[in-house]
Design a protein around this motif. Sequence first.
Motif, PDB file in Angstrom:
ATOM      1  N   GLN A 175      13.063  14.241  68.217  1.00  0.00           N
ATOM      2  CA  GLN A 175      11.963  14.908  67.520  1.00  0.00           C
ATOM      3  C   GLN A 175      12.399  16.326  67.212  1.00  0.00           C
ATOM      4  OE1 GLN A 175       8.898  14.518  70.473  1.00  0.00           O
ATOM      5  NE2 GLN A 175       8.452  12.390  69.927  1.00  0.00           N
ATOM      6  N   ALA A 176      12.758  16.577  65.957  1.00  0.00           N
ATOM      7  CA  ALA A 176      13.277  17.896  65.595  1.00  0.00           C
ATOM      8  C   ALA A 176      12.170  18.742  64.965  1.00  0.00           C
ATOM      9  CB  ALA A 176      14.441  17.754  64.623  1.00  0.00           C
ATOM     10  N   THR A 177      12.122  20.001  65.356  1.00  0.00           N
ATOM     11  CA  THR A 177      11.106  20.927  64.852  1.00  0.00           C
ATOM     12  C   THR A 177      11.778  22.161  64.268  1.00  0.00           C
ATOM     13  OG1 THR A 177       9.540  20.204  66.548  1.00  0.00           O
ATOM     14  CG2 THR A 177       9.098  22.333  65.504  1.00  0.00           C
ATOM     15  N   ASN A 178      11.390  22.510  63.034  1.00  0.00           N
ATOM     16  CA  ASN A 178      11.888  23.750  62.410  1.00  0.00           C
ATOM     17  C   ASN A 178      10.991  24.909  62.808  1.00  0.00           C
ATOM     18  OD1 ASN A 178      13.717  22.161  61.035  1.00  0.00           O
ATOM     19  ND2 ASN A 178      12.464  22.040  59.183  1.00  0.00           N
ATOM     20  N   ILE A 179      11.591  26.006  63.182  1.00  0.00           N
ATOM     21  CA  ILE A 179      10.814  27.202  63.518  1.00  0.00           C
ATOM     22  C   ILE A 179      10.897  28.175  62.345  1.00  0.00           C
ATOM     23  CG2 ILE A 179      10.573  29.123  65.133  1.00  0.00           C
ATOM     24  CD1 ILE A 179      11.876  27.186  67.216  1.00  0.00           C
ATOM     25  N   ALA A 180       9.761  28.355  61.705  1.00  0.00           N
ATOM     26  CA  ALA A 180       9.693  29.255  60.544  1.00  0.00           C
ATOM     27  C   ALA A 180       9.415  30.672  61.028  1.00  0.00           C
ATOM     28  CB  ALA A 180       8.584  28.779  59.606  1.00  0.00           C
ATOM     29  N   PRO A 181       9.723  31.671  60.200  1.00  0.00           N
ATOM     30  CA  PRO A 181       9.372  33.041  60.590  1.00  0.00           C
ATOM     31  C   PRO A 181       7.848  33.183  60.682  1.00  0.00           C
ATOM     32  CG  PRO A 181      10.872  33.006  58.706  1.00  0.00           C
ATOM     33  CD  PRO A 181      10.411  31.608  58.903  1.00  0.00           C
ATOM     34  N   THR A 182       7.377  33.737  61.788  1.00  0.00           N
ATOM     35  CA  THR A 182       5.936  33.990  61.956  1.00  0.00           C
ATOM     36  C   THR A 182       5.778  35.388  62.545  1.00  0.00           C
ATOM     37  OG1 THR A 182       6.064  32.984  64.151  1.00  0.00           O
ATOM     38  CG2 THR A 182       5.248  31.589  62.374  1.00  0.00           C
ATOM     39  N   LEU A 213      14.194  13.136  72.991  1.00  0.00           N
ATOM     40  CA  LEU A 213      14.650  14.528  73.085  1.00  0.00           C
ATOM     41  C   LEU A 213      13.922  15.353  72.040  1.00  0.00           C
ATOM     42  CD1 LEU A 213      18.542  14.222  73.360  1.00  0.00           C
ATOM     43  CD2 LEU A 213      17.028  15.192  75.074  1.00  0.00           C
ATOM     44  N   ARG A 214      13.356  16.470  72.467  1.00  0.00           N
ATOM     45  CA  ARG A 214      12.736  17.400  71.513  1.00  0.00           C
ATOM     46  C   ARG A 214      13.741  18.498  71.201  1.00  0.00           C
ATOM     47  NH1 ARG A 214       7.327  18.249  74.921  1.00  0.00           N
ATOM     48  NH2 ARG A 214       8.783  17.767  76.607  1.00  0.00           N
ATOM     49  N   ILE A 215      14.044  18.656  69.937  1.00  0.00           N
ATOM     50  CA  ILE A 215      15.057  19.630  69.516  1.00  0.00           C
ATOM     51  C   ILE A 215      14.387  20.681  68.631  1.00  0.00           C
ATOM     52  CG2 ILE A 215      17.257  19.968  68.318  1.00  0.00           C
ATOM     53  CD1 ILE A 215      17.929  17.056  68.921  1.00  0.00           C
ATOM     54  N   PHE A 216      14.473  21.937  69.047  1.00  0.00           N
ATOM     55  CA  PHE A 216      13.885  23.037  68.278  1.00  0.00           C
ATOM     56  C   PHE A 216      15.003  23.917  67.723  1.00  0.00           C
ATOM     57  CE2 PHE A 216      10.860  21.797  71.530  1.00  0.00           C
ATOM     58  CZ  PHE A 216       9.664  21.728  70.834  1.00  0.00           C
ATOM     59  N   GLY A 217      14.780  24.441  66.532  1.00  0.00           N
ATOM     60  CA  GLY A 217      15.770  25.334  65.939  1.00  0.00           C
ATOM     61  C   GLY A 217      15.203  25.929  64.656  1.00  0.00           C
TER      62      GLY A 217
END
Length: 314
Positions: free
Chosen positions: A168-175, A120-124
Amino acid sequence: MRMTLRRPLLAGLFLGMLASLAPAQTPPAETPPPLELVVLGSGGPGATGRAGSAHVVLVDGVARVLVDAGPGSFARLGEAALPLNRLDIILLTHLHADHAGELPGIVKARAVSAGRPVTLRIFGPGGQRAKQRDDADFPSTRRFVDLLFGKQGAFGYLRDFSAPLTLQATNIAPTPQPRVLLDEAGLRITALRGHHRDAPAVIYRVEHGGKSIVFSGDIDAGGHAALKRLAQGCDALVFNTVVLDPPGSPEVLYTLHTAPSQIGAIAAAAGVGRLLLAHLVPAVERERAAVDASIRTHYAGSLSWAEDGLHLRP
Ligand SMILES: [Zn+2]
């Protein structure tokens, strides 16, 4: 555009009656739309009979993407009778409990649906330290997933319970620019950081087969520019609607959410095809006519209100 509220039991009874009256016929197979939205939870943080924020996006008829996992969405998932065995993407708009509290139950349901290894790919959002001494820190999405499912996590046992589970967790930074999270076989998901007072928040756009759905998440004025940008020309915008126009709601809520007149203005500025109001609270529901009228002062497109179990084809 098509919108239906599916009530499996009633529909089953109705179809059963029809079947007893008509000769058996195989209906022609319907080609699934490129994107379809299923509202699992249309409610806010209170226990008011609606599940907390959660949506599933069907891609070519397959449940692939979960957007938020609010309390109650586990039961709604079962009621929607959606096979989970190809769900592989989870998008978390932010890590408040009314948006992420049901994640463990849904991850376990996904694991037991498989019978084989699950990824599972988890974005947040990324995390944030409290700016004021009395405020709470927010963990990053990676840390959040690790606290729940890591080796030392509260539900670490799920890593190899009914199927080997890889998260697979991914952090979304401000861009400054929208970030493409994935672009695979025509399924494209982009994100921009939103703004929900002190809680790091993300806006998502899901596109496939020429259709697009955007999720505002909980958003205050600090996120409006990003939302206008990411929602530009989308077919459907799911907008979390928690407050009335000022001064109709408690002052503090305007530091967290967007008022109806601003919702209408953003939808108009972005040229969205249809607007679906979600994350509904009783105070807003009691004033439906006023909310509609306020939005209509800016926005002339299709406007509807979410219900748990609603299917929407943009
Ligand atoms: Zn919320």
